[in-house]
Design a protein around this motif. Structure first.
Motif, short mmCIF file in Angstrom:
data_model
loop_
_atom_site.label_atom_id
_atom_site.label_comp_id
_atom_site.label_asym_id
_atom_site.label_seq_id
_atom_site.Cartn_x
_atom_site.Cartn_y
_atom_site.Cartn_z
N MET A 188 -9.18 -3.30 -1.81
CA MET A 188 -9.47 -3.35 -0.36
C MET A 188 -10.68 -2.48 -0.04
O MET A 188 -11.54 -2.85 0.77
N ALA A 189 -10.75 -1.30 -0.67
CA ALA A 189 -11.89 -0.41 -0.40
C ALA A 189 -13.20 -1.02 -0.89
O ALA A 189 -14.26 -0.75 -0.32
N GLY A 190 -13.13 -1.83 -1.94
CA GLY A 190 -14.34 -2.42 -2.50
C GLY A 190 -14.59 -3.84 -2.01
O GLY A 190 -15.49 -4.52 -2.51
N GLY A 191 -13.80 -4.30 -1.05
CA GLY A 191 -14.03 -5.63 -0.46
C GLY A 191 -13.77 -6.79 -1.41
O GLY A 191 -14.45 -7.82 -1.35
N ALA A 192 -12.77 -6.66 -2.30
CA ALA A 192 -12.46 -7.75 -3.24
C ALA A 192 -12.00 -8.99 -2.47
O ALA A 192 -11.38 -8.88 -1.41
N ALA A 343 -2.41 -6.82 5.73
CA ALA A 343 -3.80 -6.76 6.19
C ALA A 343 -4.70 -7.60 5.29
O ALA A 343 -5.58 -8.33 5.77
N ALA A 344 -4.45 -7.52 3.99
CA ALA A 344 -5.26 -8.31 3.04
C ALA A 344 -5.14 -9.80 3.38
O ALA A 344 -6.16 -10.50 3.53
N ARG A 345 -3.90 -10.25 3.51
CA ARG A 345 -3.69 -11.68 3.85
C ARG A 345 -4.39 -12.02 5.16
O ARG A 345 -5.05 -13.05 5.27
N GLY A 346 -4.25 -11.14 6.14
CA GLY A 346 -4.83 -11.38 7.46
C GLY A 346 -6.34 -11.48 7.42
O GLY A 346 -6.96 -12.16 8.24
N LEU A 347 -6.95 -10.80 6.46
CA LEU A 347 -8.40 -10.81 6.34
C LEU A 347 -8.91 -11.92 5.41
O LEU A 347 -10.10 -12.02 5.12
N GLY A 348 -7.96 -12.73 4.90
CA GLY A 348 -8.36 -13.85 4.05
C GLY A 348 -8.51 -13.49 2.59
O GLY A 348 -9.09 -14.25 1.80
N VAL A 349 -8.00 -12.31 2.19
CA VAL A 349 -8.04 -11.95 0.77
C VAL A 349 -6.90 -12.69 0.08
O VAL A 349 -5.76 -12.68 0.56
N SER A 350 -7.20 -13.31 -1.06
CA SER A 350 -6.15 -14.01 -1.79
C SER A 350 -5.35 -13.01 -2.62
O SER A 350 -5.92 -12.17 -3.32
N LEU A 351 -4.02 -13.14 -2.55
CA LEU A 351 -3.15 -12.31 -3.40
C LEU A 351 -2.59 -13.16 -4.54
O LEU A 351 -1.62 -12.81 -5.18
#
Ligand code: F6P
Length: 354
Positions: A188-192, A343-351
């Motif tokens: 998250m800190a590195g914008g993955a 938050a990751a999901r909300g920002l469109g980061v794939s888990l």
């Protein structure tokens, strides 16, 4: 009062800051004599010790590693291996010969489990939670974690510029053992764009679809994968087994496995960087220096108050303590409802799942 200090398990940034804080607080506030035990519990077996005073701990606050050395395979109760002999009596003989009144054990779950057994033999113990993995039970933070996250974030920043230039998929593999804290916070800190952690088995098709969509639009993808992450239906990727170690499995290599699985499904080139021990070495961040100092001072307060069998812990913003018995041998993994996952999901980061 004569207090021993040791650092057990893998090293991590902030160990020296804790040694310094415990030593200075015990000397200044209790007029105690302090002895450093070298290379973790091995020093109790080999009687390798050194006096610690203000001079010995001067200038080590920001130094990585541990001035006392450490060992991640020496458990006196199973001396070098699960089938190893119980040599704890030899360690207790050292305690008696040195005239130690108590021990401050700085380490992770393995160290706490061993410390707990020494407590049962009559050695008063205070624990301080160390590990870059942040996976100790009943504490919200271990020292060393913030420093590891900072390394991952910087690595992802650097990988991003080269990934963007070449339109590549870049995989960065982090440490963390069976917990995904480093990959999650570092990612998250590195914008993955994709974060894969052991707590959520990933679906290869979902990861590929996310990368494909980015190939069409943004052109590059950063994947941050924890060493303990695994594809649905597959086990963790084990790099080696060290029979003598209390935790014999050494993870590593899942990034390269993912690269091989992903490459045939994508047009862009997939490359992997194994961050490895770079995450564990070097100076602690300012946050870890302060946390280590708080933990060390708090450990000295527990000794001063005769509150043994306790491990220092951070709960919310408060420095407190918990029973070592409740921590020994247990882990804290990322809960599925953790706010940062949401938050990751909300920002469109794939888990790694649809
Ligand atoms: O527990 C800290 C840690 O760095 C883990 O993240 C990693 O899996 C392990 O130690 C590596 O241990 P070693 O240095 O023995 O290979």
């Amino acid at each position: 009062m004569h207090i021993g200090i040791l650092t057990g398990g893998g090293d991590c940034p902030g160990l020296n800051a804790v040694i310094r804080a415990v030593t200075l607080a015990l000397i200044n506030e209790c007029d105690a004599r302090v002895t450093g035990i070298e290379r973790g519990f091995l020093g109790l077996m080999t009687r390798s010790v050194r006096p610690l005073d203000a001079g010995a701990v001067a200038g080590i606050l920001a130094e990585g590693g541990t001035i006392l050395g450490t060992h991640n395979q020496c458990d006196p109760f199973h001396y070098f291996g699960a089938g190893g002999a119980d040599r704890s009596a030899d360690a207790m003989a050292t305690v008696k010969a040195l005239g130690l009144d108590a021990l401050v054990a700085i380490g992770g779950d393995g160290t706490m489990a061993i410390a707990h057994q020494f407590e049962a033999l009559g050695l008063p113990v205070v624990g301080v939670p160390k590990t870059i993995d942040n996976d100790l039970y009943l504490t919200d933070r271990t020292f060393g974690f913030d420093s590891a996250v900072a390394v991952v974030a910087e690595a992802l920043d650097r990988l991003s510029t080269t990934a963007r230039s070449h339109g590549r998929v870049m995989i960065a593999e982090t440490m963390g053992r069976y917990a995904g804290w480093i990959a999650l916070e570092g990612g998250m800190a590195g914008g993955a764009h994709v974060i894969l952690i052991p707590e959520i088995e990933f679906d290869l098709a979902a990861v590929a679809a996310h990368c494909k969509a980015r190939e069409q639009h943004e052109g590059h993808t950063i994947i941050c994968i924890a060493e303990g992450a695994c594809e649905q239906g597959a086990g963790m990727t084990v790099r080696s087994t060290i029979a003598a170690s209390p935790d014999p499995l050494r993870l590593g290599g899942v990034g390269h496995v993912l690269q091989q699985r992903l490459q045939p499904l994508l047009d862009s080139e997939v490359r992997t960087t194994l961050l490895g021990h770079v995450q564990r070495g070097g100076a602690p961040t300012a946050f870890d220096r302060v946390l280590s100092t708080r933990f060390g001072w708090h450990a000295a307060q527990l000794v001063k108050a005769g509150r043994f069998g306790r491990m220092v812990a951070l709960q919310g913003d408060d420095c407190t303590s918990v029973a070592i018995a409740d921590v020994a041998g247990r882990n804290r993994r990322v809960p599925h409802d953790h706010e940062l996952l949401q938050a990751a999901r909300g920002l469109g980061v794939s888990l790694g799942r649809v």
